[in-house]
Structure formats: structure tokens, C-alpha cells
Design a protein around this motif. Structure first.
Motif, PDB file in Angstrom:
ATOM      1  N   SER B 180      93.802 -28.495   8.161  1.00 21.13           N
ATOM      2  CA  SER B 180      95.201 -28.877   8.365  1.00 21.13           C
ATOM      3  C   SER B 180      95.632 -29.837   7.268  1.00 21.13           C
ATOM      4  CB  SER B 180      95.414 -29.507   9.733  1.00 21.13           C
ATOM      5  OG  SER B 180      94.843 -30.782   9.774  1.00 21.13           O
ATOM      6  N   ARG B 181      94.676 -30.396   6.559  1.00 21.36           N
ATOM      7  CA  ARG B 181      95.012 -31.046   5.284  1.00 21.36           C
ATOM      8  C   ARG B 181      93.801 -30.901   4.384  1.00 21.36           C
ATOM      9  NH1 ARG B 181      92.608 -36.130   4.447  1.00 21.36           N
ATOM     10  NH2 ARG B 181      91.589 -36.833   6.338  1.00 21.36           N
ATOM     11  N   GLU B 182      94.034 -31.042   3.084  1.00 24.04           N
ATOM     12  CA  GLU B 182      92.934 -30.949   2.132  1.00 24.04           C
ATOM     13  C   GLU B 182      92.084 -32.203   2.233  1.00 24.04           C
ATOM     14  OE1 GLU B 182      91.881 -28.904  -0.318  1.00 24.04           O
ATOM     15  OE2 GLU B 182      93.238 -27.277   0.193  1.00 24.04           O
ATOM     16  N   LEU B 183      90.774 -32.025   2.337  1.00 28.10           N
ATOM     17  CA  LEU B 183      89.901 -33.181   2.290  1.00 28.10           C
ATOM     18  C   LEU B 183      89.802 -33.653   0.847  1.00 28.10           C
ATOM     19  CD1 LEU B 183      87.057 -31.990   4.625  1.00 28.10           C
ATOM     20  CD2 LEU B 183      89.001 -33.414   5.162  1.00 28.10           C
ATOM     21  N   SER B 184      89.405 -34.916   0.672  1.00 28.42           N
ATOM     22  CA  SER B 184      89.356 -35.437  -0.696  1.00 28.42           C
ATOM     23  C   SER B 184      88.219 -34.775  -1.468  1.00 28.42           C
ATOM     24  CB  SER B 184      89.159 -36.945  -0.668  1.00 28.42           C
ATOM     25  OG  SER B 184      87.859 -37.234  -0.224  1.00 28.42           O
ATOM     26  N   GLU B 185      88.393 -34.745  -2.791  1.00 27.85           N
ATOM     27  CA  GLU B 185      87.383 -34.132  -3.650  1.00 27.85           C
ATOM     28  C   GLU B 185      86.038 -34.815  -3.458  1.00 27.85           C
ATOM     29  OE1 GLU B 185      87.556 -31.608  -6.043  1.00 27.85           O
ATOM     30  OE2 GLU B 185      89.481 -31.111  -5.135  1.00 27.85           O
ATOM     31  N   ALA B 186      86.078 -36.129  -3.244  1.00 29.85           N
ATOM     32  CA  ALA B 186      84.833 -36.889  -3.137  1.00 29.85           C
ATOM     33  C   ALA B 186      83.988 -36.401  -1.969  1.00 29.85           C
ATOM     34  CB  ALA B 186      85.151 -38.370  -2.985  1.00 29.85           C
ATOM     35  N   VAL B 187      84.635 -36.140  -0.834  1.00 30.65           N
ATOM     36  CA  VAL B 187      83.883 -35.648   0.322  1.00 30.65           C
ATOM     37  C   VAL B 187      83.370 -34.244   0.053  1.00 30.65           C
ATOM     38  CG1 VAL B 187      84.100 -34.891   2.698  1.00 30.65           C
ATOM     39  CG2 VAL B 187      85.029 -37.085   2.026  1.00 30.65           C
ATOM     40  N   LYS B 188      84.255 -33.406  -0.482  1.00 34.23           N
ATOM     41  CA  LYS B 188      83.855 -32.017  -0.720  1.00 34.23           C
ATOM     42  C   LYS B 188      82.687 -31.927  -1.687  1.00 34.23           C
ATOM     43  CE  LYS B 188      87.951 -29.439   0.364  1.00 34.23           C
ATOM     44  NZ  LYS B 188      88.951 -28.515  -0.133  1.00 34.23           N
ATOM     45  N   ARG B 189      82.705 -32.793  -2.696  1.00 35.42           N
ATOM     46  CA  ARG B 189      81.662 -32.727  -3.707  1.00 35.42           C
ATOM     47  C   ARG B 189      80.285 -32.979  -3.098  1.00 35.42           C
ATOM     48  NH1 ARG B 189      83.633 -36.407  -7.406  1.00 35.42           N
ATOM     49  NH2 ARG B 189      82.135 -37.955  -6.754  1.00 35.42           N
ATOM     50  N   ARG B 190      80.239 -33.796  -2.062  1.00 31.17           N
ATOM     51  CA  ARG B 190      78.944 -34.138  -1.482  1.00 31.17           C
ATOM     52  C   ARG B 190      78.432 -33.099  -0.500  1.00 31.17           C
ATOM     53  NH1 ARG B 190      81.292 -38.562  -3.196  1.00 31.17           N
ATOM     54  NH2 ARG B 190      80.076 -40.363  -3.782  1.00 31.17           N
ATOM     55  N   CYS B 191      79.270 -32.113  -0.195  1.00 31.86           N
ATOM     56  CA  CYS B 191      78.883 -31.168   0.853  1.00 31.86           C
ATOM     57  C   CYS B 191      78.656 -29.766   0.289  1.00 31.86           C
ATOM     58  CB  CYS B 191      79.995 -31.061   1.900  1.00 31.86           C
ATOM     59  SG  CYS B 191      80.378 -32.599   2.680  1.00 31.86           S
ATOM     60  N   LEU B 192      77.901 -28.993   1.040  1.00 30.99           N
ATOM     61  CA  LEU B 192      77.916 -27.555   0.833  1.00 30.99           C
ATOM     62  C   LEU B 192      79.084 -27.023   1.632  1.00 30.99           C
ATOM     63  CD1 LEU B 192      74.159 -26.692   1.221  1.00 30.99           C
ATOM     64  CD2 LEU B 192      75.458 -26.812  -0.887  1.00 30.99           C
ATOM     65  N   TYR B 193      79.666 -25.931   1.173  1.00 30.59           N
ATOM     66  CA  TYR B 193      80.896 -25.470   1.797  1.00 30.59           C
ATOM     67  C   TYR B 193      80.693 -24.090   2.408  1.00 30.59           C
ATOM     68  CZ  TYR B 193      85.767 -24.010   2.163  1.00 30.59           C
ATOM     69  OH  TYR B 193      86.961 -23.561   2.624  1.00 30.59           O
ATOM     70  N   LEU B 194      81.205 -23.927   3.610  1.00 31.98           N
ATOM     71  CA  LEU B 194      81.148 -22.613   4.243  1.00 31.98           C
ATOM     72  C   LEU B 194      82.497 -22.330   4.881  1.00 31.98           C
ATOM     73  CD1 LEU B 194      79.569 -20.138   5.396  1.00 31.98           C
ATOM     74  CD2 LEU B 194      79.089 -21.535   7.379  1.00 31.98           C
ATOM     75  N   HIS B 195      83.061 -21.187   4.557  1.00 29.36           N
ATOM     76  CA  HIS B 195      84.301 -20.793   5.210  1.00 29.36           C
ATOM     77  C   HIS B 195      83.989 -19.748   6.256  1.00 29.36           C
ATOM     78  CE1 HIS B 195      88.167 -18.763   5.816  1.00 29.36           C
ATOM     79  NE2 HIS B 195      88.684 -19.945   5.587  1.00 29.36           N
ATOM     80  N   LEU B 196      84.208 -20.086   7.513  1.00 30.85           N
ATOM     81  CA  LEU B 196      83.971 -19.132   8.587  1.00 30.85           C
ATOM     82  C   LEU B 196      85.264 -18.392   8.847  1.00 30.85           C
ATOM     83  CD1 LEU B 196      81.872 -20.774  11.420  1.00 30.85           C
ATOM     84  CD2 LEU B 196      81.220 -18.971   9.861  1.00 30.85           C
ATOM     85  N   ASP B 197      85.178 -17.084   8.931  1.00 30.25           N
ATOM     86  CA  ASP B 197      86.382 -16.310   9.199  1.00 30.25           C
ATOM     87  C   ASP B 197      86.148 -15.426  10.405  1.00 30.25           C
ATOM     88  OD1 ASP B 197      88.955 -15.528   8.811  1.00 30.25           O
ATOM     89  OD2 ASP B 197      88.697 -15.364   6.640  1.00 30.25           O
ATOM     90  N   TYR B 198      87.168 -14.662  10.771  1.00 30.02           N
ATOM     91  CA  TYR B 198      86.977 -13.738  11.878  1.00 30.02           C
ATOM     92  C   TYR B 198      85.884 -12.743  11.510  1.00 30.02           C
ATOM     93  CZ  TYR B 198      91.481 -15.719  13.033  1.00 30.02           C
ATOM     94  OH  TYR B 198      92.483 -16.586  13.309  1.00 30.02           O
ATOM     95  N   PRO B 199      85.017 -12.407  12.434  1.00 32.69           N
ATOM     96  CA  PRO B 199      83.895 -11.535  12.112  1.00 32.69           C
ATOM     97  C   PRO B 199      84.350 -10.086  12.023  1.00 32.69           C
ATOM     98  CG  PRO B 199      83.880 -12.064  14.426  1.00 32.69           C
ATOM     99  CD  PRO B 199      85.043 -12.788  13.847  1.00 32.69           C
ATOM    100  N   ASP B 200      83.501  -9.219  11.472  1.00 32.53           N
ATOM    101  CA  ASP B 200      83.860  -7.801  11.462  1.00 32.53           C
ATOM    102  C   ASP B 200      83.624  -7.222  12.865  1.00 32.53           C
ATOM    103  OD1 ASP B 200      81.132  -7.386  11.638  1.00 32.53           O
ATOM    104  OD2 ASP B 200      80.903  -7.213   9.476  1.00 32.53           O
ATOM    105  N   ALA B 201      84.145  -6.021  13.064  1.00 35.32           N
ATOM    106  CA  ALA B 201      84.184  -5.445  14.412  1.00 35.32           C
ATOM    107  C   ALA B 201      82.789  -5.401  15.049  1.00 35.32           C
ATOM    108  CB  ALA B 201      84.780  -4.045  14.351  1.00 35.32           C
TER     109      ALA B 201
END
Lengths: 467, 289
Positions: B180-201
Motif C-alpha cells: 500500500s506504500r513503497e518500502l524504503s530502499e534501505a529495508v528492501k536492500r537488506r531483504c530477499l524479495y518474493l512476490h506472491l500472486d494468485y496461483p495457477d488453476a
């Protein structure tokens, strides 16, 4: 894999890949670079998709950039080289592969199209991927071109096989499975779009093999949707953009609320502070403040909806109306050479698709002769809707300021602008195109401050500052 | 060690009832192997929080949860001094009159005994395997992100009176965000990122069947098909996995054995929560003739 000797070439490729990501607009820091190396060391290497996911987890931190990442990953770490493993495998079904002559003739073309139709109908991603590669190899090669020109072309392949002509058959097939016509249409368009992208990606892979990925990365990649110019959009981009509008508005609204809260402290409320100090023996430990009344503007949007800039106007209108609770009141007018009010199309909670359709349908009301005439539009607006403008209104004009060399009615506009609290002009053209041809950008800019607004990022920045 | 390989992660998560796709399993494995925090983003109801819980269940770790909200501060995220107890301690010293000097009292009241640990500090001080879930991190103010940085990068917390406390055993950190808002670059840089989306059928059907036992296979297929058709429409809020599962439960409760158009249109309120979405779905899918 814990060490990367300079000899293996993997490190060089990794660094070149990062460079390409950076020049495509992803901000990849050194820390993330090191993370990616650590990821590569920790992962098993037998599955390409796992390596890709791991790489992405370390490098891509915005979902919108994933498409760019995938495209570049395919360039720098291609799925296969040349024909891939099938061509080397003697038992592969392509028995006629030894004779290159028969690979591309009318019969082969027809056979291939039948196969493609079948795959599109079943929606088998793996098979479509293979077919895309096969299609470029068989129908997209342009041997014997001069040096410097690429010898693979997605365009040629798509022209020859013409998968777009299969749409009708796919739609019929899907309707046979019990879908409605509209749905079948959409599904067919989606699958075909996916296939076209796969073919384009495979052609890029082939070209990258010949000329090096750096070259292709520079030339062939499209910008992400929030950096794409409004004036250069394809139909598929429009849909994607439409889906972006509400999340964007939501993000903007959250950001604004938070910033307002941060500045919420009004002047000291003396009475409440003294009253509260009673419990701490008369020492005012906690100060109380009067709440700050947020002032809300009225907004009047006046937008050019002639063909060239219609998309831009629609998106800006959608965004503004999605943020309507940040304003006291919003009114919207469209014009080409005549003014027409469209506020009533934006009912709260209305459906985006319907609104877009209504807007498109109402365009005819905004035109008498159908040639853009800013001067006439401003004059008519001042005559017909004098009540719209007041000292509390902000006026927002959207358009490219190309008025077909007609009278500009600068005085009328000056008059309008002087009656409002603020006035802005958003121009979807690049600043370097202003004042070329029939553009009267700088003459209008003298009256109303003009802002370049070419893509979603610039638009959201502007709307944020406006509020 | 959390997981030994991406495949191991997938199997063990599946064993606890969380069906992960390749990307999720890979990233979960990496977060454990590299001891880096994992930032999970995605629409509401796709199982972001559930992932953290599943990791805890499958590895036998305990879950420490920090629910973020607007106005969350240090005192509720990190630690707080127990003022009341400190005050009592001071009064007790004065009353007993044994002449303990101020210095001694001062040293005395800033010790572990008077420290109230909050989720972040708790997770760091635990010696058993811990999964730290920082839920809906996008809801906090920007200042709290600053607070998180020290915890996320070095797994340590600095308390002026006590010094720096470093993690004995690094927790598995999962941050979730609805973007709902962009997290700061500093936090993102320290994390691995995963985008979960709707699954396939296919995967969604497995999830629904595993979550709702007793659901007929035919109905499950119909339901997943209908949900994916709904997602293809341009809706304000597309139905999430959580809503598919709710829908399945509704169908069981109403004893609907066949998902006809009538049945869909009657129970549409379970999956779509906007009036305009209802109208669009009814119009596009021709639910009412």
C-alpha cells in the motif's frame, strides 16, 4: 561454486547482467550484487527456473520490474543455444531436419500452423515455448543479410505464420468448451499475446547470440509500464495501465494521509495542555494541540480528448477521480473544439471499464467540426461554465497545445487562470517537441505554468505535489 | 539449518499443508540458507502470513509475531522499561532506609529484571529456533523502518543502558507487505524479495481441496475455474485464495453439489466485495438472463 575464478566467465556475465539491469532502470546496489553471488553459490544448478527465482529474489525488489528482469535474464542466461537440444537429438520428431530445404515451404507452414492452433487451444505453456523457438528457427531466419544486420526476425516469422489469423478458430474452440463469447475473445487474445511475446523473446535470444546481449539489451527492451510514454502505447499497454490506476491511487492516498498526519500538529491548545498538566502536579509534560483543518481544493479538469492525446486525458481523469476524496469537489470537462461536461460519468465506485467506454462515447459531444481548437474551447468554456471557476478552484488543463494554427484565445485563458487559486497545464509531449509544428506550448506556458507529463511516474509525482 | 534445498523446502512446507510453488520454495530455502530476512509482497489473501506460520510449523520453530499498524513505536516493537516496577524499587530502597546510594539504585533499576521485551527483542534473545513475522510492514510509519534496519541487517538491538544485544541464534525473519506504500530502499536492500500472486488453476485446486476436506472434486474444479474467470475480469478486488476457500466452505454448508449459474449468482457475495464488481461479474459471465 563458492569461488568465481576470473577464467570461468560467469562473473563477467553476472556483472554485465547487472549493468544491463541498472541501465534498464532497476536500482541494484553493491550489497544486492553480493547477495546475488551468495544466492548463486547456495542454489543447485540443475534447474534454470530455480536459479532465476533465486536471482530475482536477491535483485528485483519491485514487482513491476520483474518483466524487465525476466527479459534480460533470458538474454544473458538463455534457455538454450541455437536450435537447442532437440536439433542434436537424432530421435527428435523433426526427422526432416537433416534436409534444410524442406523446412520452410507451404506444406510445412500449414503443418506448423495446425500444430500451433492445437497448442493455443490447449494453452500448454511448455509446448508454446517450444513452438515459438521452432517458429523463429524455421520461418524467421533471414540468411545472407549484410554484416551488422541481424539475421533473425520475429517480424518475418509472425508475418509468415500469421498466428493472428487463428484467432477465430481459437475463439470457436474455446466457446465449444462452454465459455461465453466475450471470455473466449479475451482468453484467445491473451494466449496469442503470450505467444507473440514468446516469439519476440526467442528472436531476441537468437540475435543476442550473434551480436552479444549488451547490444540487444540496449535496443530491444521496452520500458516498464510506469515509464512508458502515454503517446506510444499499444492496446495491450492500455489495459495493463488501466489495472495500474487504482493501486496507484491507493498508494498515493496512503502516502498523502501519512504525510498529512506527520504534519498534523496544529497550534498549541492552551486550555487542554493546562488541564492535562493537573495530573502531573502542574508540570505540562504533554502538550496538546488544536487539530489542523486540512483545506481541500475544488478541482476543475479541462482535457483535450482528440485522438492523439485521448489516452493521456483518460488516465489522468481516472487517477484524479480515484483520488476524489482528497478534494472537496471535482468537475471534469472534455473538449476538442467544443466543451462537454463529463463529471457525471464518474460515479463513486463505478466500474473502470464502463467509465472508459462512456468517456469514449461522449467524445462526439466535445466536437463540432472535429479539429482541435484550443482557443474556441477556452472561449466556449468561459461562456458556458462560468460557475465552475472560483477563488477556491484549481484548474488543470490537459493537452498537447497543438491547436491547428487557430486563434489561441490567450486573453480568455489568462482571464480564467486569474480567477482560480492555481492553474496548471500538463503536456504529454517531451519538452523537446514543444513549439514544433503547430504546438503553441510556450505561448500557453507564459499564461499557465506548463509541466511535462509523459508517463505514469511523472503523473503520480505531479498529483502528489498538487495535493 | 532451516531447509537443505529448494525441493526440501517445498516438501516440508507441503507436509504442513502449505503448497508452495517453485519461487516460494526457492526463496524460503534461500532466506534460511543465507540468513537474510524475507520480504513477501502481494495482494491480500494469497497466503503471505501463512507462509511464515508454515515455515515455523515445518521446522519446529516458534513464531514470534509483530503486527504493524500506524502509530507503532519503539516501546511496542523493541523494548520498554517497566517504569512502575522501577518506581516501586526506588521507593522500597528509600523506605527501608538502609542507605543504599543513588548510584547503586541506578545500576539496580536498569537491569534485565525491569526490562519488558517486545517482539523484536524477544526474537533476538531466544536461543531456540525462531521465526519472526513482521506483519503488514507497509502499515507503519517511515520511522519504524529505521528501527527495523539494525535488527534486519545485524540481528542486534542497542539499548543505551544495557549495551548491544546480539542474536544468539539468528531468527528466520519474514516481513509481509500489501504494497500500500513503497518500502524504503534501505529495508528492501537488506531483504530477499518474493512476490506472491494468485496461483495457477492446478495449484489452487490442490489448496482448496486440502483446506476444505469433503469438497467434491467436480465442484472444486468448477469453483477454481470460476474464480480464475473472475480474476480475468477487470475487478476492483479480484478474489484471493482465502476467498476461494471461503467459497468452498459456503458451498459445503449450503450443500450445493453443482456450481450452476444460479448457485454462483446466489453466493457471489462470498468472493466479490464491491457492488460494481458484482454488476460486472453478472454482466460478463451472463449469470442472470
Amino acid at each position: 561454486m563458492s569461488e568465481h575464478r576470473s577464467g570461468s566467465g560467469l562473473l563477467d556475465r553476472h556483472i554485465a547482467f547487472l549493468e544491463a539491469l541498472r541501465s534498464a532502470g532497476l536500482s541494484v546496489s553493491l550489497a544486492e550484487d553480493l547477495d546475488a553471488i551468495a544466492v548463486l553459490s547456495a542454489l543447485p544448478w540443475d534447474d534454470r527456473s530455480i536459479v532465476r527465482e533465486g536471482y530475482a529474489a536477491a535483485l528485483v525488489k519491485k514487482h513491476g520490474q520483474r518483466g524487465t528482469f525476466d527479459a534480460l535474464f533470458d538474454l544473458y542466461f538463455p534457455r538454450m543455444i541455437g536450435e537447442g537440444a532437440t536439433a542434436l537429438d537424432p530421435d527428435a520428431e523433426e526427422a526432416d531436419a537433416d534436409d534444410p530445404g524442406v523446412r520452410d515451404n507451404a506444406e510445412a507452414l500449414q503443418a506448423f500452423r495446425d500444430e500451433l492452433l492445437e497448442a493455443l487451444l490447449s494453452g500448454d505453456q511448455e509446448r508454446l515455448q517450444q513452438l515459438a523457438a521452432e517458429m523463429v528457427a524455421r520461418f524467421g531466419s533471414m540468411p545472407g543479410r549484410g554484416p551488422g544486420l541481424s539475421s533473425w526476425s520475429a517480424y518475418t516469422a509472425l508475418q509468415r505464420v500469421a498466428p493472428a489469423e487463428l484467432v477465430e478458430q481459437i475463439v470457436r474452440g474455446l466457446m465449444g468448451e462452454g465459455r461465453t463469447e466475450e471470455e473466449a475473445d479475451r482468453a484467445a487474445a491473451q494466449r496469442l499475446g503470450g505467444f507473440t511475446r514468446a516469439v519476440e523473446a526467442d528472436a531476441r535470444r537468437r540475435i543476442a547470440e550473434e551480436k552479444g546481449p549488451d547490444h540487444v539489451a540496449k535496443v530491444a527492451l521496452r520500458p516498464t509500464i510506469d515509464r512508458l510514454d502515454f503517446l506510444q502505447m499499444r492496446k495491450s499497454d492500455l489495459e495493463e495501465m488501466r489495472r495500474e490506476i487504482y493501486p496507484l491511487a491507493r498508494r498515493l492516498a496512503t502516502r498523502l494521509t501519512q504525510e498529512h498526519h506527520a504534519r498534523r500538529r496544529g497550534p498549541l491548545d492552551f486550555r487542554r495542555t493546562v488541564r492535562a498538566s493537573m495530573s502531573t502536579g502542574g508540570v505540562p509534560l504533554v502538550t496538546h494541540h488544536k487539530p489542523k483543518r486540512p483545506h481541500r481544493n475544488e478541482l476543475v479538469v479541462l482535457c483535450d480528448v482528440s485522438g492523439s492525446v485521448a489516452n493521456f486525458a483518460q488516465f489522468t481523469l481516472l487517477l484524479v477521480f480515484a483520488l476524489r476524496d482528497q478534494f472537496q469537489k471535482v468537475r471534469a470537462f472534455t473538449f476538442i473544439d467544443h466543451v462537454h461536461e463529463v463529471t457525471h460519468h464518474f460515479k463513486p465506485g463505478a466500474d473502470v471499464v464502463d467509465v472508459m467506454a462512456d468517456l469514449a462515447a461522449s467524445t462526439s459531444h466535445a466536437a463540432l467540426w472535429g479539429r482541435t481548437n484550443y482557443g474556441r474551447a477556452f472561449t466556449r468554456f468561459a461562456e458556458l461554465h462560468p460557475d465552475a471557476i472560483g477563488p477556491k478552484t484549481s484548474l488543470l488543463i490537459l493537452g498537447d497545445a497543438r491547436s491547428n494554427y487557430s486563434d489561441l484565445a490567450l486573453d480568455t485563458l489568462r482571464e480564467l487562470a486569474s480567477q482560480t487559486r492555481h492553474a496548471w497545464w500538463l503536456n504529454p509531449e517531451h519538452t523537446r517537441h514543444w513549439d514544433t509544428g503547430d504546438s503553441a506550448a510556450s505561448r500557453y506556458a507564459d499564461v499557465v505554468p506548463m509541466v511535462e507529463c509523459r508517463n505514469l511516474t511523472q503523473l503520480s509525482d505531479f498529483v502528489h505535489d498538487l495535493l | 539449518m532451516w531447509f537443505t534445498s529448494p525441493d526440501d523446502a517445498a516438501t516440508r512446507l507441503a507436509a504442513t499443508g502449505y503448497l508452495a510453488d517453485a519461487a516460494t520454495a526457492t526463496t524460503a530455502y534461500l532466506a534460511g540458507a543465507l540468513e537474510k530476512p524475507l520480504l513477501v509482497e502481494g495482494p491480500a489473501g494469497v497466503g503471505k502470513t501463512e507462509l511464515a506460520k508454515a515455515v515455523a510449523r515445518s521446522t519446529g520453530a516458534d513464531l514470534v509475531r509483530l503486527q504493524c499498524y500506524e502509530g507503532l513505536d519503539e516501546a511496542r516493537a523493541l523494548y520498554e522499561w517497566n517504569y512502575k516496577k522501577q518506581l516501586l524499587r526506588i521507593q522500597a530502597t528509600q523506605d527501608s532506609g538502609d542507605g543504599q546510594s543513588w548510584d547503586e539504585t541506578h545500576d539496580d533499576i536498569f537491569t534485565d529484571e525491569f526490562l519488558l521485551t517486545r517482539p523484536l527483542l524477544t526474537a533476538i534473545r531466544r536461543e531456540e529456533p525462531t521465526v519472526l513475522l513482521i506483519d503488514e510492514v507497509d502499515k507503519t510509519d517511515v520511522e519504524v523502518e529505521g528501527l527495523l534496519l539494525e535488527v534486519l541487517s545485524d540481528f542486534q538491538v542497542t539499548i543505551p543502558e544495557l549495551g548491544t544485544i546480539t542474536a544468539v541464534r539468528r531468527p528466520f525473519v519474514v516481513l509481509t507487505s500489501n504494497a500500500s506504500r513503497e518500502l524504503s530502499e534501505a529495508v528492501k536492500r537488506r531483504c530477499l524479495y518474493l512476490h506472491l500472486d494468485y496461483p495457477d488453476a492446478e495449484r489452487e485446486r490442490e489448496i482448496v481441496s486440502s483446506q476444505v476436506p469433503g469438497l467434491d472434486d467436480v465442484v472444486a474444479t468448477q469453483l477454481v475455474d470460476m474464480v480464475s474467470r473472475l480474476r480475468e475480469l477487470e475487478l476492483k478486488k479480484a478474489p484471493s485464495i482465502a476467498e476461494s476457500v471461503d467459497w468452498a466452505r459456503t458451498l459445503i454448508a449450503l450443500e450445493i453439489r453443482d456450481l450452476t449459474k444460479q448457485a454462483v449468482s446466489d453466493t457471489l457475495g462470498v468472493v466479490l466485495k464491491h457492488v460494481s464488481d458484482h454488476e460486472r461479474a453478472i454482466k460478463e459471465l451472463k449469470l442472470r438472463s
